[in-house]
Design a protein around this motif. Structure first.
Motif, PDB file in Angstrom:
ATOM      1  N   ARG A 118     -11.459  21.570  48.699  1.00 51.01           N
ATOM      2  CA  ARG A 118     -10.812  20.359  48.198  1.00 51.01           C
ATOM      3  C   ARG A 118     -11.466  19.897  46.894  1.00 51.01           C
ATOM      4  O   ARG A 118     -10.772  19.545  45.935  1.00 51.01           O
ATOM      5  N   ALA A 119     -12.796  19.915  46.834  1.00 53.57           N
ATOM      6  CA  ALA A 119     -13.506  19.497  45.621  1.00 53.57           C
ATOM      7  C   ALA A 119     -13.137  20.406  44.451  1.00 53.57           C
ATOM      8  O   ALA A 119     -12.881  19.916  43.337  1.00 53.57           O
ATOM      9  N   HIS A 120     -13.091  21.705  44.706  1.00 55.82           N
ATOM     10  CA  HIS A 120     -12.734  22.648  43.629  1.00 55.82           C
ATOM     11  C   HIS A 120     -11.303  22.385  43.142  1.00 55.82           C
ATOM     12  O   HIS A 120     -11.037  22.393  41.931  1.00 55.82           O
ATOM     13  N   GLU A 121     -10.383  22.153  44.070  1.00 55.26           N
ATOM     14  CA  GLU A 121      -8.990  21.878  43.694  1.00 55.26           C
ATOM     15  C   GLU A 121      -8.900  20.617  42.827  1.00 55.26           C
ATOM     16  O   GLU A 121      -8.171  20.591  41.833  1.00 55.26           O
ATOM     17  N   LEU A 122      -9.632  19.580  43.207  1.00 53.47           N
ATOM     18  CA  LEU A 122      -9.601  18.334  42.445  1.00 53.47           C
ATOM     19  C   LEU A 122     -10.165  18.532  41.040  1.00 53.47           C
ATOM     20  O   LEU A 122      -9.572  18.071  40.054  1.00 53.47           O
ATOM     21  N   LEU A 123     -11.299  19.197  40.952  1.00 58.01           N
ATOM     22  CA  LEU A 123     -11.910  19.424  39.644  1.00 58.01           C
ATOM     23  C   LEU A 123     -10.995  20.268  38.759  1.00 58.01           C
ATOM     24  O   LEU A 123     -10.889  20.020  37.549  1.00 58.01           O
ATOM     25  N   GLU A 124     -10.334  21.238  39.364  1.00 64.64           N
ATOM     26  CA  GLU A 124      -9.407  22.074  38.604  1.00 64.64           C
ATOM     27  C   GLU A 124      -8.198  21.253  38.144  1.00 64.64           C
ATOM     28  O   GLU A 124      -7.795  21.323  36.973  1.00 64.64           O
ATOM     29  N   THR A 125      -7.639  20.465  39.041  1.00 62.29           N
ATOM     30  CA  THR A 125      -6.474  19.640  38.718  1.00 62.29           C
ATOM     31  C   THR A 125      -6.799  18.650  37.607  1.00 62.29           C
ATOM     32  O   THR A 125      -5.965  18.388  36.724  1.00 62.29           O
ATOM     33  N   LEU A 126      -8.009  18.089  37.638  1.00 64.41           N
ATOM     34  CA  LEU A 126      -8.405  17.080  36.663  1.00 64.41           C
ATOM     35  C   LEU A 126      -9.003  17.684  35.396  1.00 64.41           C
ATOM     36  O   LEU A 126      -9.444  16.955  34.507  1.00 64.41           O
ATOM     37  N   GLY A 127      -9.016  19.019  35.330  1.00 64.54           N
ATOM     38  CA  GLY A 127      -9.432  19.693  34.112  1.00 64.54           C
ATOM     39  C   GLY A 127     -10.918  19.677  33.830  1.00 64.54           C
ATOM     40  O   GLY A 127     -11.339  19.788  32.669  1.00 64.54           O
ATOM     41  N   ILE A 128     -11.738  19.558  34.876  1.00 68.39           N
ATOM     42  CA  ILE A 128     -13.194  19.515  34.670  1.00 68.39           C
ATOM     43  C   ILE A 128     -13.918  20.527  35.555  1.00 68.39           C
ATOM     44  O   ILE A 128     -15.123  20.419  35.775  1.00 68.39           O
ATOM     45  N   ASP A 129     -13.195  21.550  36.036  1.00 64.74           N
ATOM     46  CA  ASP A 129     -13.819  22.536  36.913  1.00 64.74           C
ATOM     47  C   ASP A 129     -14.912  23.322  36.200  1.00 64.74           C
ATOM     48  O   ASP A 129     -15.850  23.799  36.836  1.00 64.74           O
ATOM     49  N   ARG A 130     -14.839  23.428  34.859  1.00 64.47           N
ATOM     50  CA  ARG A 130     -15.889  24.140  34.123  1.00 64.47           C
ATOM     51  C   ARG A 130     -17.224  23.409  34.187  1.00 64.47           C
ATOM     52  O   ARG A 130     -18.270  23.989  33.885  1.00 64.47           O
ATOM     53  N   HIS A 131     -17.201  22.147  34.577  1.00 61.59           N
ATOM     54  CA  HIS A 131     -18.431  21.357  34.682  1.00 61.59           C
ATOM     55  C   HIS A 131     -18.933  21.232  36.125  1.00 61.59           C
ATOM     56  O   HIS A 131     -19.802  20.401  36.404  1.00 61.59           O
ATOM     57  N   ALA A 132     -18.407  22.043  37.028  1.00 61.16           N
ATOM     58  CA  ALA A 132     -18.706  21.896  38.458  1.00 61.16           C
ATOM     59  C   ALA A 132     -20.201  21.901  38.750  1.00 61.16           C
ATOM     60  O   ALA A 132     -20.689  21.144  39.600  1.00 61.16           O
ATOM     61  N   GLY A 133     -20.963  22.735  38.050  1.00 60.05           N
ATOM     62  CA  GLY A 133     -22.395  22.834  38.309  1.00 60.05           C
ATOM     63  C   GLY A 133     -23.256  21.995  37.393  1.00 60.05           C
ATOM     64  O   GLY A 133     -24.490  22.021  37.496  1.00 60.05           O
ATOM     65  N   ALA A 134     -22.623  21.224  36.501  1.00 61.88           N
ATOM     66  CA  ALA A 134     -23.370  20.394  35.552  1.00 61.88           C
ATOM     67  C   ALA A 134     -23.779  19.071  36.190  1.00 61.88           C
ATOM     68  O   ALA A 134     -23.289  18.696  37.257  1.00 61.88           O
ATOM     69  N   TYR A 135     -24.679  18.364  35.531  1.00 62.14           N
ATOM     70  CA  TYR A 135     -25.096  17.033  35.977  1.00 62.14           C
ATOM     71  C   TYR A 135     -24.372  15.982  35.129  1.00 62.14           C
ATOM     72  O   TYR A 135     -24.068  16.215  33.947  1.00 62.14           O
ATOM     73  N   PRO A 136     -24.063  14.827  35.714  1.00 64.15           N
ATOM     74  CA  PRO A 136     -23.255  13.828  35.015  1.00 64.15           C
ATOM     75  C   PRO A 136     -23.770  13.426  33.643  1.00 64.15           C
ATOM     76  O   PRO A 136     -22.976  13.166  32.732  1.00 64.15           O
ATOM     77  N   GLY A 137     -25.081  13.400  33.469  1.00 65.36           N
ATOM     78  CA  GLY A 137     -25.655  12.975  32.197  1.00 65.36           C
ATOM     79  C   GLY A 137     -25.291  13.872  31.036  1.00 65.36           C
ATOM     80  O   GLY A 137     -25.445  13.466  29.872  1.00 65.36           O
ATOM     81  N   ARG A 138     -24.794  15.069  31.315  1.00 59.97           N
ATOM     82  CA  ARG A 138     -24.432  16.009  30.255  1.00 59.97           C
ATOM     83  C   ARG A 138     -22.955  15.905  29.880  1.00 59.97           C
ATOM     84  O   ARG A 138     -22.476  16.646  29.007  1.00 59.97           O
ATOM     85  N   LEU A 139     -22.222  15.017  30.543  1.00 59.60           N
ATOM     86  CA  LEU A 139     -20.784  14.896  30.319  1.00 59.60           C
ATOM     87  C   LEU A 139     -20.458  13.700  29.433  1.00 59.60           C
ATOM     88  O   LEU A 139     -21.221  12.736  29.347  1.00 59.60           O
ATOM     89  N   SER A 140     -19.283  13.748  28.817  1.00 58.33           N
ATOM     90  CA  SER A 140     -18.788  12.595  28.061  1.00 58.33           C
ATOM     91  C   SER A 140     -18.353  11.497  29.029  1.00 58.33           C
ATOM     92  O   SER A 140     -18.202  11.725  30.239  1.00 58.33           O
ATOM     93  N   GLY A 141     -18.115  10.303  28.489  1.00 53.76           N
ATOM     94  CA  GLY A 141     -17.662   9.197  29.336  1.00 53.76           C
ATOM     95  C   GLY A 141     -16.349   9.509  30.026  1.00 53.76           C
ATOM     96  O   GLY A 141     -16.179   9.239  31.224  1.00 53.76           O
ATOM     97  N   GLY A 142     -15.398  10.100  29.295  1.00 50.09           N
ATOM     98  CA  GLY A 142     -14.123  10.447  29.909  1.00 50.09           C
ATOM     99  C   GLY A 142     -14.268  11.479  31.006  1.00 50.09           C
ATOM    100  O   GLY A 142     -13.608  11.388  32.047  1.00 50.09           O
ATOM    101  N   GLU A 143     -15.152  12.450  30.802  1.00 51.98           N
ATOM    102  CA  GLU A 143     -15.385  13.466  31.831  1.00 51.98           C
ATOM    103  C   GLU A 143     -16.040  12.850  33.056  1.00 51.98           C
ATOM    104  O   GLU A 143     -15.685  13.186  34.197  1.00 51.98           O
ATOM    105  N   ARG A 144     -16.995  11.958  32.853  1.00 54.86           N
ATOM    106  CA  ARG A 144     -17.637  11.298  34.002  1.00 54.86           C
ATOM    107  C   ARG A 144     -16.633  10.465  34.797  1.00 54.86           C
ATOM    108  O   ARG A 144     -16.682  10.428  36.028  1.00 54.86           O
ATOM    109  N   GLN A 145     -15.708   9.806  34.080  1.00 54.79           N
ATOM    110  CA  GLN A 145     -14.717   9.022  34.815  1.00 54.79           C
ATOM    111  C   GLN A 145     -13.769   9.933  35.590  1.00 54.79           C
ATOM    112  O   GLN A 145     -13.324   9.585  36.687  1.00 54.79           O
ATOM    113  N   ARG A 146     -13.489  11.122  35.060  1.00 51.58           N
ATOM    114  CA  ARG A 146     -12.679  12.082  35.811  1.00 51.58           C
ATOM    115  C   ARG A 146     -13.410  12.533  37.084  1.00 51.58           C
ATOM    116  O   ARG A 146     -12.792  12.708  38.139  1.00 51.58           O
TER     117      ARG A 146
END
Length: 219
Positions: A118-146
């Motif tokens: 389910r988590a993988h499906e959500l990340l894929e649907t929201l266009g952020i699956d490439r960041h699955a293994g990243a930590y939030p501090g490395r993401l943009s504000g829009g990506e963190r809100q996703r």
């Protein structure tokens, strides 16, 4: 889905944050709550989420009298019914994106394998699956809100509550989240949105309600 009847919320020594307010929200609707700071928008959202209780009146969501729930029952209600999205994301910086999204399922005791799918499906649907293994501090504000939206949707809640979801974002990131909310509503998600952003409300909401001094503004 939501029936708020003659609700007041008073805090000791203060004027009423909500003053005999009534409001209904239908299943599949996207309602935007607008109004100045101190108008009662976030208080109303907290009552619907079962994070606070009214001084008077009743709050019913999906047939559940939320205002009558004890602490444990309110927590179960939120796990089953509510997805919460906040202005400042509220992600855990020491967990990866995937682990942040998985938290609601883990708290609810859901099977690990199905939850990861389910988590993988959500990340894929929201266009952020490439960041699955990243930590939030490395993401943009829009990506963190996703990521925060993915976490909110993890347990398939019938109701999504969003409190100033674009308030901490730059213009480009705000536009991303606006499009995301439009898409979620188009897929049938019921949403109650608190915002100061008139553009967001106009783009996303099927109905707008303005609060002034704890009451629904008329006219």
């Amino acid at each position: 889905m939501i029936d708020v009847v003659d609700v007041s919320r008073r805090y000791e020594g203060d004027r009423a944050a909500l003053d005999h307010l009534s409001l209904q929200v239908a299943e599949g609707e996207c309602l935007a709550l607008l109004g100045p700071s101190g108008s009662g928008k976030s208080t109303l959202l907290n009552l619907i989420a079962g994070l606070d209780r009214p001084t008077e009146g009743s709050v019913t969501v999906g047939g559940t009298r939320v205002d009558r729930l004890g602490e444990a029952a309110a927590a179960r209600y939120r796990r089953a019914t509510i997805g919460l999205v906040f202005q400042f994301f509220n992600l855990l910086d020491d967990l990866t994106v995937t682990d942040n999204v998985l938290l609601p399922a883990q708290i609810a005791g859901r099977p690990a394998a199905g939850s990861r799918r389910r988590a993988h499906e959500l990340l894929e649907t929201l266009g952020i699956d490439r960041h699955a293994g990243a930590y939030p501090g490395r993401l943009s504000g829009g990506e963190r809100q996703r990521v925060a939206v993915a976490r909110a949707l993890m347990n398939r809640p019938p109701l999504l509550l969003a409190d100033e979801p674009t308030g901490a974002l730059d213009t480009a990131s705000g536009a991303e989240v606006r499009k995301l909310l439009i898409d979620l509503h188009a897929d049938g998600q019921t949403i109650v949105l608190v915002t100061h952003d008139e553009v967001l409300a106009e783009a996303v909401a099927t109905r707008t309600v303005r609060l002034v001094d704890g009451q629904v503004a008329v006219g």
